[in-house]
Design a protein around this motif. Structure first.
Motif: not given
Lengths: 433, 462
Positions: A357, A359, A368, A386, A389-390, A393, A401, A404-405, A408, A411-412, B282, B284, B288
């Motif tokens: 997680g 970043t 990046v 991560p 995601i950045f 975002a 959007v 990105t979600s 996430i 990742l989760l 995380p 990040v 968000f």
């Protein structure tokens, strides 16, 4: 007779006693007690509420990214444009445009036409090219093809662009909406599972962007981290816990480890930038460097967890091993380490989950960059989940959007799997001595 | 031979050496007494051979790879035409970059002239020779050493002691990596920071009131001479951290108290892991969430009351950071509250205090040093937290204490200064290292105090 009356009669009859003072304040104190308790409960509920809101907001925004709107085009693979000798370089975008014009013959004017072309993704041309190259026999036939819709259309279909706002504030104008309505009336619009999101790398076009590149980058980075930080962490823990004499030097090491575990992650990024990139000249944006930096961050955690695991092995085991003539190293390798291993592994998995997680340090070492290709090796430029995601975002398109979600959520998902594995490992193998 | 295949070959050789050594041990053993005549068990002889086979070659391999690039580059540069070699260091490094890009088949900036092509070819040649040489040297070293060790194997050879010594040395080395990491951090950050302070006086940096780290790229450029006063950046960090603590400390402390003192087993079994999830998310993701949900919510709410709220308000970033830190505060407080001896509670309850009075007047004061230590660690976390503020806080350094306005933080500035293309002699990039140095020092002090307090406190009740 109620209690107040009794109290009153008593107070009339006798001089004050301590118990009266106590009972007088008692109700207030009980109220305070209840209040305090409620406050505690409220605090717990508040933090859980935050968790719920966050999950709802992310899942609500993200689950739609796993679906994508497709438009059916009846493509006539024109032998005129698709010559045998230049099949790979033929004008496929032109073919898509021609198809669109054929479907809406009434559209005139350059601006309207351009708006019409915007309905389908630029991927459509590549898709047609792939079809033709795979099977040149289709040239000359008219074939229905499902192509991904543009991200604005996708957003409209998912309800993120509202039809009732004035035309000037909308990403799609009224004509485009009318064309779309006609397409849906003809059953030419469909929502399908978005394989692109799982199978491909990053892209500037939201409808083509996927997380495979970032996921592979994360995997390579974590592999380096695991291969380095696990042996180093366990070795250091074994030395400090089992072999090291208690002196200034080991004290210093210990203070250092505890402190490193609390150093802000971005400082490790600065270290990576100054040492690995500028001094050793390792490649920028490479999983190798990312793994090295994350190793430095993770191994203190692993040392601390491993030491706790080693400590929990009872001394009787050690004494028994030494008693039957094992050397200290044999005692550790044959008896103590196997018994401590579940605890060590649990700590390692948790450390890895944290590294996954992370970043900020990766930003410092250049992970990046906008990278379309899926990395093939440890030195290829890549991003990590991560960081992806950045990056998303930060992208202005509304469709990002959602991406990105969704990233996430992925990742989760990985993190929850890792933590669940750690919990299961602990439940299954943990021994209370 | 690529480094990876070489590594794998070395490993294979080592395992072959293991069997070689082991068989040798069986062979040299006294035929009557069998392996009892050996000093160590046969596998130790194998291990000894394997270690000697692998370690020197691995060492050579590491050293070689570390210096390979620099040496090749220098060789190639020495062979470049005169007019290229006499270029300024910056231009020369550009040329070298281009050559390296040519070698790896990347896109090159500018045209490829024949001399560069020749240099690239030469680079590729030397690289090929070097990796071939490395393979030959490393492998022959491995084989020769393994054979030499094998010859030395006698029943009296103290193989176990030697193997254990080598392992112990490796363990010691691994444990010193922590120290090397700290030294590495300090040196790398300090070195660049000192270079920065040579350009910008340290007093200007520490006490200046204006922060706008733009430097002119050309001498004749208009505007932006750069101002490196870090006070607004520090204040922004302090403001956001303070907001975070205002959120995290009461909620974290109260939930720890509730979970350890009031909650029944069932509730705790559900609530505690859920709160730990909060800790595992995380940063990040928090960032968000702050940028997408919390910041617009705060702005709209402020709008209802007629307040002008920035969309990158310190409040949003601080609030979300506070949420992130809640589980941290609560788990640390939980530990220290549980460490308070039950006898203290029983005494207070026995005197007739209510549960809440026991907690506020006995348990919390007794646990206070530990709680303070935990809060200090949390503050250090808040100061060093990066992603939330990068995504939700502003970039412009405003000198304000108004939580509804945008402020910037140390970590945000480090990220914005260092992400993207950098040149390593401009104060702009060096400023990031100066900020990093300060960040490291501040968090180090906080951590050391906190760890000391917590440790001292634990001893008190043990």
């Amino acid at each position: 007779m109620n209690r107040v009356a009794v109290n009153e009669t008593i107070s009339v009859m006798k001089p004050k006693r301590a118990i009266e003072t106590v009972s007088k304040g008692l109700r207030k104190r009980y109220r305070a007690e209840r209040r305090f308790r409620m406050l505690g409960l409220a605090a717990v509920i508040a933090s859980l509420l935050f968790l719920t809101i966050m999950f709802i907001s992310i899942f609500g925004n993200g689950y739609t990214a796993f679906f994508q709107t497709y438009v059916k085009l009846n493509v006539y693979f024109d032998p005129e444009t698709l010559r045998e000798d230049t099949l790979a370089r033929a004008d496929y975008p032109g073919l898509v445009k021609k198809t669109m014009r054929a479907m809406f013959p009434e559209v005139q004017g350059r601006r309207d036409k351009r708006n019409l072309y915007k309905l389908v993704s630029s991927e459509a041309a590549f898709q047609l090219r792939a079809m033709v190259l795979r099977n040149p026999d289709i040239i000359g036939q008219e074939i229905p093809v499902w192509v991904p819709a543009d991200d604005d259309i996708d957003m409209l279909m998912k309800g993120h662009i509202r039809r009732d706002v004035p035309e000037s504030e909308r990403r799609l104008n009224d004509k485009q909406l009318a064309w779309l309505d006609r397409l849906s009336a003809d059953d030419r619009i469909q929502t399908r599972f978005n394989w692109t999101f799982i199978r491909s790398g990053d892209s500037r076009e939201p409808e083509l962007a996927g997380i495979l590149g970032a996921a592979v980058g994360s995997f390579l980075t974590l592999l380096v981290t695991l291969l380095l930080s696990f042996p180093i962490g366990v070795a250091a823990a074994v030395y400090l816990e089992e072999l090291a004499p208690k002196n200034r030097w080991t004290d210093l090491i210990e203070v250092n480890i505890n402190n490193l575990a609390a150093v802000p992650s971005i400082v490790f990024g600065l270290l990576g930038l100054a040492v690995f990139l500028n001094f050793f000249g390792l490649p920028r944006s490479a999983p190798l460097v990312g793994g090295l930096v994350l190793t430095l961050m993770t191994f203190p955690t692993i040392i601390i967890a491993s030491r706790a695991a080693l400590q929990s092995v009872p001394p009787s085991i050690r004494e028994a091993a030494l008693g039957i003539g094992a050397s200290k190293m044999q005692m550790i390798v044959h008896h103590v380490l196997p018994l401590a291993l579940p605890g060590i592994l649990t700590g390692t998995i948790i450390g890895m989950a944290r590294a996954l997680g992370e970043t900020a340090p990766l930003l410092m070492i250049g992970m990046v960059a906008f990278i379309v290709d899926v990395p093939q090796g440890f030195n290829d430029p890549s991003t990590a989940l991560p960081v992806q995601i950045f990056l998303w975002a930060d992208s202005p398109e509304r469709a990002f959007v959602e991406k990105t979600s969704a990233a996430i959520i992925v990742l989760l998902g990985f993190l929850i799997t890792m933590n669940a594995a750690a919990v299961m490992l602990r439940k299954k193998y943990e021994r209370r001595w | 031979m690529t480094p990876l295949t070489l590594l794998i070959t070395l490993l294979v050789l080592s395992s072959a050496a293991f069997y070689l050594g082991r068989r040798r041990a069986f062979a040299v053993a006294d035929p009557q007494k069998g392996i009892q005549s050996l000093h160590s068990r046969p596998s130790y002889y194998g291990l000894l051979t394997a270690l000697w086979c692998g370690l020197p070659s691995l060492l050579l391999f590491g050293v070689w790879l570390t210096f390979e690039n620099t040496i090749i580059t220098n060789l190639v540069v020495a062979d470049l035409p005169e007019q290229v070699r006499t270029l300024s260091p910056d231009r020369l490094s550009l040329v070298v970059n281009d050559i390296q890009n040519l070698v790896s088949g990347n896109i090159v900036s500018g045209e490829i002239n024949p001399s560069m092509q020749a240099a690239a070819d030469r680079y590729r040649n030397i690289q090929a020779t070097s990796s071939a040489a490395l393979a030959v040297v490393a492998l022959s070293l491995a084989i020769v050493v393994a054979l030499a060790v094998r010859r030395r194997i006698r029943p009296t050879l103290r193989a176990r002691n030697q193997v254990e010594l080598v392992i112990k040395i490796i363990l010691v080395l691994c444990s010193t990596i922590a120290i090397f990491t700290t030294i590495g951090i300090v040196l790398s950050v300090l070195y660049e920071a000192i270079r920065f302070f040579q350009i910008i006086p340290i007093t200007d940096f520490l006490f200046g009131l204006e922060w706008s780290p733009q430097m002119a790229i050309r001498a004749d450029q208009v505007g932006s001479s750069g101002a490196f006063g870090a006070i607004p950046v520090f204040l922004g960090t302090a403001l956001i951290s303070a907001i975070a603590m205002v959120v995290a400390v009461p909620i974290g402390l109260m939930s720890a108290i509730y979970l350890s003192e009031y909650a029944n087993k069932k509730f705790r079994a559900v609530a505690k892991p859920l709160m730990e999830i909060l800790a595992g998310i995380p940063t990040v993701v928090y960032g968000f969430f702050a940028a997408l949900t919390v910041a617009p919510f705060i702005r709209n709410t402020g709008g209802v009351f007629g307040l002008d709220v920035s969309s990158e308000s310190a409040l949003a970033a601080g609030l979300v950071m506070g949420i992130m830190i809640i589980p941290f505060v609560s788990s640390l407080s939980d530990d220290v509250i549980n460490a308070v001896p039950q006898a203290l509670r029983d005494g207070a309850l026995g005197l007739g205090a209510t549960h809440s009075e026991t907690i506020t007047q006995i348990v919390v004061p007794a646990a206070l040093p530990g709680i303070v230590g935990g809060v200090l660690l949390a503050v250090s976390r808040a100061i060093g937290e990066t992603m939330i503020v990068v995504m939700a806080a502003g970039l412009a350094a405003n000198l304000t204490a108004n939580p509804l306005q945008a402020v910037t933080t140390v970590t945000v500035q480090i990220v914005t200064l260092l992400v993207g293309d950098q040149e390593f002699d401009s104060p702009k990039t060096l400023a990031a290292f100066a900020l990093g140095l300060l960040l490291f020092i501040v968090t180090l002090i906080l951590n050391v105090i906190a760890l000391y307090v917590v440790r001292k406190y634990r001893e008190q009740y043990e």
